[in-house]
Scaffold this motif. Sequence first.
Motif, short mmCIF file in Angstrom:
data_model
loop_
_atom_site.label_atom_id
_atom_site.label_comp_id
_atom_site.label_asym_id
_atom_site.label_seq_id
_atom_site.Cartn_x
_atom_site.Cartn_y
_atom_site.Cartn_z
N THR A 62 7.81 -2.99 3.89
CA THR A 62 7.02 -2.17 2.96
C THR A 62 6.53 -0.91 3.66
O THR A 62 6.62 0.20 3.11
CB THR A 62 5.81 -2.98 2.43
N ARG A 63 6.04 -1.06 4.88
CA ARG A 63 5.57 0.10 5.63
C ARG A 63 6.72 1.06 5.95
O ARG A 63 6.55 2.28 5.93
CB ARG A 63 4.88 -0.34 6.93
N THR A 64 7.89 0.51 6.24
CA THR A 64 9.05 1.35 6.55
C THR A 64 9.45 2.18 5.33
O THR A 64 9.75 3.38 5.45
CB THR A 64 10.23 0.48 7.01
N LEU A 65 9.46 1.56 4.16
CA LEU A 65 9.78 2.30 2.94
C LEU A 65 8.78 3.43 2.71
O LEU A 65 9.16 4.54 2.33
CB LEU A 65 9.81 1.34 1.73
N HIS A 66 7.52 3.14 2.96
CA HIS A 66 6.51 4.19 2.80
C HIS A 66 6.75 5.33 3.79
O HIS A 66 6.68 6.51 3.41
CB HIS A 66 5.11 3.60 3.01
N THR A 67 7.07 5.00 5.03
CA THR A 67 7.35 6.02 6.04
C THR A 67 8.55 6.88 5.64
O THR A 67 8.57 8.09 5.88
CB THR A 67 7.61 5.37 7.41
N ILE A 84 -0.32 -10.63 -2.27
CA ILE A 84 -0.56 -9.94 -0.99
C ILE A 84 0.19 -8.61 -0.97
O ILE A 84 -0.34 -7.60 -0.50
CB ILE A 84 -0.12 -10.85 0.18
N PHE A 85 1.40 -8.62 -1.51
CA PHE A 85 2.21 -7.40 -1.58
C PHE A 85 1.52 -6.32 -2.41
O PHE A 85 1.54 -5.13 -2.05
CB PHE A 85 3.58 -7.75 -2.16
N ILE A 86 0.90 -6.71 -3.52
CA ILE A 86 0.15 -5.76 -4.34
C ILE A 86 -0.89 -5.05 -3.49
O ILE A 86 -1.01 -3.82 -3.51
CB ILE A 86 -0.53 -6.47 -5.53
N LYS A 87 -1.63 -5.83 -2.73
CA LYS A 87 -2.69 -5.26 -1.90
C LYS A 87 -2.12 -4.37 -0.80
O LYS A 87 -2.68 -3.31 -0.48
CB LYS A 87 -3.53 -6.39 -1.30
N GLU A 88 -0.99 -4.80 -0.21
CA GLU A 88 -0.37 -3.98 0.84
C GLU A 88 0.06 -2.62 0.29
O GLU A 88 -0.17 -1.58 0.93
CB GLU A 88 0.85 -4.71 1.42
N CYS A 89 0.67 -2.62 -0.89
CA CYS A 89 1.10 -1.36 -1.51
C CYS A 89 -0.11 -0.46 -1.77
O CYS A 89 -0.08 0.74 -1.47
CB CYS A 89 1.84 -1.63 -2.81
N CYS A 90 -1.15 -1.05 -2.32
CA CYS A 90 -2.34 -0.26 -2.64
C CYS A 90 -3.00 0.30 -1.38
O CYS A 90 -3.47 1.44 -1.36
CB CYS A 90 -3.33 -1.11 -3.44
N ASP A 91 -3.01 -0.49 -0.30
CA ASP A 91 -3.59 -0.01 0.95
C ASP A 91 -2.79 1.15 1.53
O ASP A 91 -3.35 2.08 2.13
CB ASP A 91 -3.67 -1.15 1.97
N LEU A 92 -1.46 1.11 1.37
CA LEU A 92 -0.60 2.17 1.89
C LEU A 92 -0.64 3.42 1.01
O LEU A 92 -0.29 4.51 1.47
CB LEU A 92 0.85 1.67 1.98
#
Length: 316
Positions: free
Chosen positions: A117-122, A156-164
């Motif tokens: 998820t973080r890699t896609l955001h980067t 958990i994924f929902i929260k990760e996306c929102c945090d990013l």
Amino acid sequence: MQIIDGHCDVLLKMYEDPQIDFFDPNTSKLDVSYSGMVQGGVKIQCFAIYLPERITQPRFDHYLEYIDIFLRKIASDPRIRHIKTRGDLEAVMSGKQTGAILTLEGADAIGGNPVYTRTLHTLGVRIIGPTWNYANWAADGVLEPRQGGFSRRGKIFIKECCDLGILLDVSHLTERAFWDVAETTSKAFVATHSNVKTLCGHPRNLTDEQIREIIGRDGRIGLTFVPWFVKSPAQGKATIDDLLRHVEYLCALGAQNQITFGSDFDGISQWIPGLEKAGNYGHLVQALLKRYPDELVRRFLYGNWFRFLQQKLPVH
């Protein structure tokens, strides 16, 4: 008049056929091409990463292949700016370049791995729809028979996306999964390509309650040009006037500031007459201007998306 379109499947076609040239003014293989965007006034286009159903075991490598296509064959051209930040957004809207935003439709290959998820955001992915039409590790899609919601890992994924700062797209979720998103985060989310279920009962469309939830959060609803999401085939062929009935209905619910468009061009094989390609957007613009004030039409076509992205995209 400028337009921001929230969803197309150009990258799928370019993945399936490496010979397609996005910048070929004579291409007949794409609904959305660079020349078509210019002709139709599409200032910013969202490009979805969507893996075809024939890929039964999606891998993260598949996402990287799509991103590679996007970066090499679209965003590398100086006429296009890959929008990742508010600065990119503002530069495109005030300048001569055309903008492109990367999105993901179906998080199957993320598999609950936050590194992915973080890699896609980067790499610049700014909107993620957790599912396509069926179930994966995160949630049930709208056509999954059991009509379930999000899994524990999915929440958990929902929260990760929102945090990013990755925006969540609820267009393909079941109603239960939609409400799981609403319960898991207080942040605004979007439906990039969905219409009004009261007017057309397709399962991909939004109920009045869902629409009110999105309005209450100041999210966005991208009306789509998929004919059978606009009008039931049993009632005849969908027209631009039928699409405007969805605009009118949303306005009646108070969604003047949430209405956007997400054509789903290149993801469909049938079209509304007069809206077959990005270059035809002018037909919709003219139809809107006959019914609504100029300022409101500008909001629908780009202003609502622009204000939202200006608030939600990363500063840097």
